[in-house]
Write a protein that holds these residues in place. Sequence first.
Motif, PDB file in Angstrom:
ATOM      1  N   LEU A 186      14.637  16.811  12.361  1.00  0.00           N
ATOM      2  CA  LEU A 186      16.138  16.503  11.966  1.00  0.00           C
ATOM      3  C   LEU A 186      17.183  17.865  12.091  1.00  0.00           C
ATOM      4  CD1 LEU A 186      16.768  13.493   9.595  1.00  0.00           C
ATOM      5  CD2 LEU A 186      17.278  13.242  12.029  1.00  0.00           C
ATOM      6  N   LYS A 187      16.269  18.749  11.130  1.00  0.00           N
ATOM      7  CA  LYS A 187      16.350  19.703  10.852  1.00  0.00           C
ATOM      8  C   LYS A 187      16.262  20.597  12.343  1.00  0.00           C
ATOM      9  CE  LYS A 187      15.924  24.708   8.603  1.00  0.00           C
ATOM     10  NZ  LYS A 187      17.498  24.429   7.915  1.00  0.00           N
ATOM     11  N   LYS A 235      24.538  17.256  22.789  1.00  0.00           N
ATOM     12  CA  LYS A 235      23.858  16.225  22.901  1.00  0.00           C
ATOM     13  C   LYS A 235      22.837  15.980  21.576  1.00  0.00           C
ATOM     14  CE  LYS A 235      20.279  17.082  24.858  1.00  0.00           C
ATOM     15  NZ  LYS A 235      19.435  17.508  26.226  1.00  0.00           N
ATOM     16  N   HIS A 236      22.810  17.292  21.161  1.00  0.00           N
ATOM     17  CA  HIS A 236      21.882  17.755  20.359  1.00  0.00           C
ATOM     18  C   HIS A 236      22.538  16.487  18.484  1.00  0.00           C
ATOM     19  CE1 HIS A 236      18.062  18.388  22.097  1.00  0.00           C
ATOM     20  NE2 HIS A 236      18.552  19.474  22.090  1.00  0.00           N
ATOM     21  N   PRO A 265       8.977  13.449  17.167  1.00  0.00           N
ATOM     22  CA  PRO A 265      10.545  12.858  17.137  1.00  0.00           C
ATOM     23  C   PRO A 265      11.160  12.780  15.940  1.00  0.00           C
ATOM     24  CG  PRO A 265       9.443  11.480  18.491  1.00  0.00           C
ATOM     25  CD  PRO A 265       8.629  12.575  18.694  1.00  0.00           C
ATOM     26  N   ASP A 266       9.757  11.746  15.014  1.00  0.00           N
ATOM     27  CA  ASP A 266      10.026  10.714  14.233  1.00  0.00           C
ATOM     28  C   ASP A 266       9.571  11.031  12.366  1.00  0.00           C
ATOM     29  OD1 ASP A 266      10.975   8.599  15.240  1.00  0.00           O
ATOM     30  OD2 ASP A 266       8.670   7.417  16.279  1.00  0.00           O
ATOM     31  N   GLN A 267       9.458  13.050  12.857  1.00  0.00           N
ATOM     32  CA  GLN A 267       9.506  13.407  11.765  1.00  0.00           C
ATOM     33  C   GLN A 267      10.491  14.036  11.095  1.00  0.00           C
ATOM     34  OE1 GLN A 267       6.230  13.668   9.487  1.00  0.00           O
ATOM     35  NE2 GLN A 267       5.220  12.352  11.299  1.00  0.00           N
ATOM     36  N   SER A 296      21.190  10.266  11.854  1.00  0.00           N
ATOM     37  CA  SER A 296      21.163  10.817  10.627  1.00  0.00           C
ATOM     38  C   SER A 296      21.106   9.811   8.439  1.00  0.00           C
ATOM     39  CB  SER A 296      22.143  12.262   9.729  1.00  0.00           C
ATOM     40  OG  SER A 296      21.286  13.020  10.636  1.00  0.00           O
ATOM     41  N   GLU A 297      20.700   9.847   8.096  1.00  0.00           N
ATOM     42  CA  GLU A 297      21.320   8.971   7.214  1.00  0.00           C
ATOM     43  C   GLU A 297      22.958  10.078   6.950  1.00  0.00           C
ATOM     44  OE1 GLU A 297      20.545   6.193   5.729  1.00  0.00           O
ATOM     45  OE2 GLU A 297      19.008   6.062   7.088  1.00  0.00           O
TER      46      GLU A 297
END
Length: 287
Positions: free
Chosen positions: A67-68, A89-90, A61-63, A98-99
């Motif tokens: 995000l992609k 949801k996603h 989840p933190d990689q 996201s930044e």
Amino acid sequence: MNQTSPNLRNNVFGWLIILCLSLVGCKEDMKDLYQRAVKAYQTEDYQQAADLFEIILQKYPDQNLSLKARFELGNIYFYKLKQPENALKHLQELYAKSEPGTYALESLKLIGYIYDKSLNDCLKGVEAYRLILEQYASAVDAAEYRYNIGECYFKQHDYQQAMREFQALVDAFPDNSRAPMAGFQIANSYALLEQWEEAISRYQELLLLDTLTPQLRAEIMLELAFCYERVELFDLALKLYQELRQMDPAVAMLDTAVIDRKIERAKEALKDSQKAPAAVDWKKRLK
């Protein structure tokens, strides 16, 4: 001076090797999962692709790649699996994590579109559109989102707010291709509020523009003719209907049967309006 024992040094070194190997294995496993998901998508096995992207989110989840993966899930659930709620949801999670940048912007675009066009909840779509304008106005066609906001209020029958939104578009982007349509919706809002004189004035101003498409010009003429009827200017209404009837169907799509009925109605109304009042037999009336 204290010295670290050989056994302790060896243990630390051993754990570092295990950690490095595990991280390498993590990246390799994540990369393999991602490639498998992409391959499943390319072969149109969209459910399998979604399942693999979901596994990436669960395991890593933190990689950054997650995000992609989340962005791909938003697109797959909406466009391919027709599950807009799962897509939202996603996408909402992606925007939150996201930044500022591409992922945040693209997630907002699709969030607004899903609410507005798919779930018919345009007011929630407006929330996303406003965030886009606040945070990314220079990176998008801002007039498009301003128009979408105005359209939402128009569909909600909040014509006063719709007019404010459309006018903001016209003021900010007078040369944008959406400006004439925004002006048309302002005039339509006045007509729907039965403010006929103001609607007529707006339609007449629009017809002076040389940037109108033939279709939009025809639609403006049609609405203006109706407003003329409402204020009993039947001769002007009839003239416009007759002009519309002569238009090339290849240039502007109009229902000629409807136009014919409007012409007959305007003719009858004009005829009735020109009749002299019936003479009154006052002597008979006084008896």
